[in-house]
Design an enzyme around this catalytic site. Structure first.
Site, PDB file in Angstrom:
ATOM      1  CE  LYS A   1      -3.011   1.258 -16.849  1.00  0.00           C
ATOM      2  NZ  LYS A   1      -1.946   0.461 -16.293  1.00  0.00           N
TER       3      LYS A   1
ATOM      4  CB  ALA B   1      -3.809   2.620   4.159  1.00  0.00           C
TER       5      ALA B   1
ATOM      6  CG  MET C   1      -9.567   2.785  -8.088  1.00  0.00           C
ATOM      7  SD  MET C   1      -9.336   1.981  -9.681  1.00  0.00           S
ATOM      8  CE  MET C   1      -9.783   0.313  -9.320  1.00  0.00           C
TER       9      MET C   1
ATOM     10  CG  ASP D   1       1.196   0.642 -10.705  1.00  0.00           C
ATOM     11  OD1 ASP D   1       1.393   0.402 -11.896  1.00  0.00           O
ATOM     12  OD2 ASP D   1       0.336   0.062 -10.019  1.00  0.00           O
TER      13      ASP D   1
ATOM     14  N   PRO E   1       0.797  -1.229   0.000  1.00  0.00           N
ATOM     15  CG  PRO E   1       0.058  -0.986   2.179  1.00  0.00           C
ATOM     16  CD  PRO E   1       0.751  -1.947   1.274  1.00  0.00           C
TER      17      PRO E   1
ATOM     18  CB  THR F   1      -4.790  -5.844  -1.139  1.00  0.00           C
ATOM     19  OG1 THR F   1      -5.589  -5.027  -2.000  1.00  0.00           O
ATOM     20  CG2 THR F   1      -5.648  -6.353   0.011  1.00  0.00           C
ATOM     21  CB  ALA F   2      -5.425  -0.527  -0.600  1.00  0.00           C
TER      22      ALA F   2
ATOM     23  N   GLY G   1       1.064  -1.238  -7.343  1.00  0.00           N
ATOM     24  CA  GLY G   1       0.612  -0.900  -5.993  1.00  0.00           C
ATOM     25  C   GLY G   1      -0.204  -2.039  -5.384  1.00  0.00           C
ATOM     26  N   GLY G   2      -0.102  -2.209  -4.072  1.00  0.00           N
ATOM     27  CA  GLY G   2      -0.918  -3.201  -3.370  1.00  0.00           C
ATOM     28  C   GLY G   2      -0.586  -4.609  -3.788  1.00  0.00           C
ATOM     29  CG  ASP G   3      -2.218  -9.103  -4.535  1.00  0.00           C
ATOM     30  OD1 ASP G   3      -1.420  -9.823  -3.931  1.00  0.00           O
ATOM     31  OD2 ASP G   3      -2.805  -9.453  -5.574  1.00  0.00           O
TER      32      ASP G   3
HETATM   33  C1  LIG Z   1      -5.917   0.755  -9.208  1.00  0.00           C
HETATM   34  S1  LIG Z   1      -6.372   0.360  -7.561  1.00  0.00           S
HETATM   35  C2  LIG Z   1      -5.037  -0.700  -7.153  1.00  0.00           C
HETATM   36  C3  LIG Z   1      -5.266  -1.545  -5.948  1.00  0.00           C
HETATM   37  C4  LIG Z   1      -4.056  -2.363  -5.548  1.00  0.00           C
HETATM   38  N1  LIG Z   1      -3.745  -3.347  -6.541  1.00  0.00           N
HETATM   39  C5  LIG Z   1      -4.225  -3.026  -4.186  1.00  0.00           C
HETATM   40  O1  LIG Z   1      -4.227  -4.254  -4.100  1.00  0.00           O
HETATM   41  O2  LIG Z   1      -4.324  -2.295  -3.201  1.00  0.00           O
HETATM   42  C6  LIG Z   1      -5.974   1.859  -6.715  1.00  0.00           C
HETATM   43  C7  LIG Z   1      -6.906   2.125  -5.555  1.00  0.00           C
HETATM   44  O3  LIG Z   1      -6.501   1.392  -4.422  1.00  0.00           O
HETATM   45  C8  LIG Z   1      -6.747   2.119  -3.240  1.00  0.00           C
HETATM   46  N2  LIG Z   1      -5.453   2.366  -2.560  1.00  0.00           N
HETATM   47  C9  LIG Z   1      -4.228   2.073  -2.995  1.00  0.00           C
HETATM   48  N3  LIG Z   1      -3.291   2.396  -2.082  1.00  0.00           N
HETATM   49  C10 LIG Z   1      -3.954   2.908  -1.029  1.00  0.00           C
HETATM   50  C11 LIG Z   1      -3.551   3.436   0.229  1.00  0.00           C
HETATM   51  N4  LIG Z   1      -2.263   3.466   0.610  1.00  0.00           N
HETATM   52  N5  LIG Z   1      -4.506   3.894   1.065  1.00  0.00           N
HETATM   53  C12 LIG Z   1      -5.824   3.861   0.727  1.00  0.00           C
HETATM   54  N6  LIG Z   1      -6.260   3.379  -0.457  1.00  0.00           N
HETATM   55  C13 LIG Z   1      -5.345   2.909  -1.324  1.00  0.00           C
HETATM   56  C14 LIG Z   1      -7.444   3.418  -3.668  1.00  0.00           C
HETATM   57  O4  LIG Z   1      -8.835   3.201  -3.671  1.00  0.00           O
HETATM   58  C15 LIG Z   1      -6.917   3.572  -5.078  1.00  0.00           C
HETATM   59  O5  LIG Z   1      -7.787   4.371  -5.858  1.00  0.00           O
END
Ligand SMILES: C[S@@+](CC[C@H](N)C(=O)[O-])C[C@H]1O[C@@H](n2cnc3c(N)ncnc32)[C@H](O)[C@@H]1O
Length: 256
Positions: free
Chosen positions: A56, A198, A169, A35, A12, A117-118, A87-89
């Site tokens: 993106k 987060a 998102m 990313d 995250p 993941t977030a 980002g995230g997973d």
């Molecule tokens: C394109 S999605 C990617 C998600 C990512 N693959 C994951 O597993 O967290 C991007 C969205 O994830 C959420 N997100 C990603 N990082 C975050 C963080 N550090 N804190 C809160 N929301 C986050 C937000 O909703 C953001 O718009």
């Protein structure tokens, strides 16, 4: 040469939430396609690699997905260790499948390295478990966003059916989300939380009810944000909204 492409979850944001496997691969990477929101300290782990941003963020310019797929394939023909850092997973809301399919079609070897993941990072920030005995046995991760040309998904049905829902998102669509959910029968006093950034120093947690969603979303500062819904959030919400007790005030004075 035919190298291997690693689709790695950067987590995250906080660099120390990377997996040990991710760190090991980044250290030997030749090239990293990353990313937009990957932390600079995470990128610095790939000391010997060329770093190419392909990020993106919704509503802003980004590299077209087909072009990213092609670049990964071309890079694997020139380098041994190619990293696609997401980002995230990587397997959640990250268009990983399009990259995997393109790599498979081109006969390029690949490996996936999961990340935090977030939603998991948000639950940690809130100190609220997404599941709870007797209260939440059904969690959904959902996004109201649909890509151009994609058929709209019925995100609201998923949120209505779930004990706990985590919306990716979605903060930018707060008005439409609260109107749709309340219009379809979700109680206006459903507890919600917004978690922005987060795991990062600019982290922010806002509690409220479904009616307050648009106002809470306005109070965010443009960082990545999740919206969470469900009864698991009620005690945290009530704790925040209850008037301060004499003990709370004494405690605050002691810490001042
Ligand atoms: C394109 S999605 C990617 C998600 C990512 N693959 C994951 O597993 O967290 C991007 C969205 O994830 C959420 N997100 C990603 N990082 C975050 C963080 N550090 N804190 C809160 N929301 C986050 C937000 O909703 C953001 O718009």
């Amino acid at each position: 040469m035919s190298g291997r492409v690693y689709l790695i979850g950067a987590g995250p944001g906080a660099p120390d939430l990377l997996t040990l496997r991710a760190v090991g691969i980044l250290r030997r990477a030749d090239v990293v396609f990353h990313d937009a929101l990957v932390h600079t300290e995470t990128l610095a782990l790939a000391a010997g690699a060329e770093k190419i941003p392909v990020g993106k963020r919704s509503g802003r310019r980004s590299t077209a997905q087909k072009f990213i797929n092609k670049r990964l394939i071309d890079a694997a023909r020139r380098h041994a260790v190619v990293v696609r850092l997401k980002g995230g997973d990587p397997m959640l809301f990250g268009r990983a499948q399009e990259e995997i399919d393109a790599l498979r079609r081109a006969g390029v070897d690949f490996e996936i390295v999961p990340g935090v993941t977030a939603a998991s990072a948000a639950a940690a920030e809130l100190g609220v478990s997404l599941t709870r005995r007797g209260l939440s046995r059904h969690v959904v991760f959902v996004t109201p966003r649909a890509a151009e040309g994609e058929r709209g998904n019925d995100w609201a049905t998923s949120v209505l059916a779930a004990d706990t829902a985590v919306l990716y998102m979605g903060a930018g669509l707060a008005d439409a989300i609260s109107t749709e959910l309340i219009g379809r029968g979700k109680p206006a006093d459903t507890p919600i939380a917004l978690v922005e950034n987060a795991s990062l120093p600019g982290r922010r947690v806002l509690f409220g009810t479904l009616t307050e969603l648009p106002a809470l979303a306005q109070a965010t500062k443009g960082g990545p944000t999740l919206v969470l819904f469900g009864e698991v959030l009620r005690s945290a919400l009530e704790l925040q909204h209850r008037p301060a007790s004499a003990e709370d005030i004494e405690d605050l004075l002691k810490r001042a």
